[in-house]
Scaffold this active site. Structure first.
Site, PDB file in Angstrom:
ATOM      1  N   GLU A 129       0.875  -1.216   0.048  1.00 45.64           N
ATOM      2  CA  GLU A 129      -0.134   0.092   0.103  1.00 45.64           C
ATOM      3  C   GLU A 129       0.978   1.187  -0.026  1.00 45.64           C
ATOM      4  O   GLU A 129       0.534   2.354  -0.673  1.00 45.64           O
ATOM      5  CB  GLU A 129      -0.862   0.132   1.315  1.00 45.64           C
ATOM      6  CG  GLU A 129      -2.034  -1.140   1.182  1.00 45.64           C
ATOM      7  CD  GLU A 129      -3.029  -1.266   2.386  1.00 45.64           C
ATOM      8  OE1 GLU A 129      -4.060  -1.650   2.248  1.00 45.64           O
ATOM      9  OE2 GLU A 129      -2.490  -0.897   3.432  1.00 45.64           O
ATOM     10  N   LYS A 172     -13.546   5.821  11.594  1.00 43.83           N
ATOM     11  CA  LYS A 172     -12.106   5.933  11.349  1.00 43.83           C
ATOM     12  C   LYS A 172     -11.635   7.478  11.698  1.00 43.83           C
ATOM     13  O   LYS A 172     -10.235   7.339  11.711  1.00 43.83           O
ATOM     14  CB  LYS A 172     -11.835   5.542  10.046  1.00 43.83           C
ATOM     15  CG  LYS A 172     -12.120   4.296   9.549  1.00 43.83           C
ATOM     16  CD  LYS A 172     -11.351   3.191  10.157  1.00 43.83           C
ATOM     17  CE  LYS A 172     -11.801   1.771   9.662  1.00 43.83           C
ATOM     18  NZ  LYS A 172     -11.672   1.323   8.356  1.00 43.83           N
TER      19      LYS A 172
END
Ligand code: A5P
Length: 230
Positions: A106, A124
Site C-alpha cells: 500500500e 475512522k
C-alpha cells in the site's frame, strides 16, 4: 445504515474521481473491496483504466471482475490510488494503515501515486493519531525480537501479530512479520515515521504522513469529502 453500507457509499463516491485512461492503484481491506467492485462495474460499462493492486487479495478480486492489471515495469507512475485506512487524523489527514496486513505494498503504491484518496466510514476519523490504534510495522522474520526491542526505544510496545487461524505468526504477501506497536502518545508523527523506518530490521510502517490528498467519509448524514488543511 449498517457499517458495510457506509463503506460502500464512501467507496462508490470515491470512484467518481477515476477518469478514463488512468493508471489506478487499488487498495486493500473491507472498504477498498467496494472500490474494486465499483471499478469492475464501470469497466463493464466501458471505463478504460489499468490497475495496480496492493495485495494478492485485491489482485484476485480484480481479476475476477475482468479489471485489467499492470505492474511497475510498465507503469512506474500511478495517477490515482483509492485505499482504506484504520485511522485518519482530522485536519492533517495523516493515516494509520495496515490492520489488514498490506501496508508495505500500500505504501509503495501510495508513494508512486500522484493522488491518494482514502475511503472510510466516520468511525475512522480521530482527533489525534494513534490514541486508539496500534501502528503496524512490517519487519523481516530474521531477528524480529531484536527489531522489536529496538522499537521500544521510541516508546513502542510491540506485539507480534498472529495469523487468524492461530498458533503461528501472520506472514505478509512479501513474507514478513508484523509488529503492532502501541504508543502512549504520538507528538511528532513525521519524526516517528522516520525513526521507525531507520530501525534495522524494519521494512515499513503503517504511518502514512502527508500522503492523502482527500478522504471520502460516509456517515448517517451522507457522504462528505475532507481535504488536507495546509
Ligand atoms: C490493509 O492493510 C489496510 O491498510 C486497510 O486499508 C485498512 O486496514 C482499512 O481496512 P478496512 O477498510 O477493512 O477497515
Amino acid at each position: 445504515m449498517d457499517r458495510d453500507e457506509l463503506k460502500r457509499a464512501a467507496a462508490y463516491r470515491a470512484v467518481d474521481f477515476v477518469k478514463d485512461g488512468m493508471v489506478l492503484g487499488l487498495g486493500t481491506g473491507s472498504t477498498a473491496y467496494f472500490v474494486v467492485e465499483e471499478v469492475g462495474r464501470r469497466v463493464t460499462q466501458g471505463l478504460s483504466v489499468i490497475c495496480i493492486p496492493t495485495s494478492e487479495r485485491t489482485a484476485a478480486q480484480a481479476r475476477g471482475l475482468n479489471i485489467p492489471l499492470t505492474g511497475f515495469d510498465k507503469h512506474p507512475t500511478i495517477d490515482l490510488t483509492i485505499d482504506g485506512a484504520d485511522e485518519v487524523e482530522r485536519g492533517t489527514l495523516n493515516l494509520i494503515k495496515g490492520l489488514g496486513g498490506a501496508l508495505l505494498r500500500e505504501k509503495i503504491v501510495a508513494a508512486a501515486s500522484r493522488e491518494l484518496v482514502i475511503v472510510v466510514d466516520e468511525t475512522k476519523i480521530v482527533d489525534h493519531l494513534g490514541d486508539h490504534t496500534a501502528i503496524p510495522v512490517e519487519v523481516v522474520q530474521f531477528g524480529w525480537q531484536a527489531t522489536a526491542a529496538a522499537l521500544t526505544k521510541f516508546g513502542a510496545t510491540p506485539v507480534l501479530r498472529q495469523a487468524a487461524d492461530g498458533g503461528k505468526p501472520f506472514v505478509t504477501d512479501s513474507g514478513n512479520y508484523i509488529l503492532d506497536c502501541r504508543f502512549a502518545g504520538i507528538t511528532e508523527p513525521a519524526l516517528l515515521e522516520k525513526q521507525i523506518g531507520m530501525t534495522v530490521g524494519v521494512v515499513e510502517s503503517g504511518l502514512f504522513i502527508g500522503r492523502a490528498s482527500a478522504v471520502v467519509i460516509a456517515s448517517e448524514a451522507g457522504v462528505g469529502i475532507m481535504k488536507r488543511v495546509n
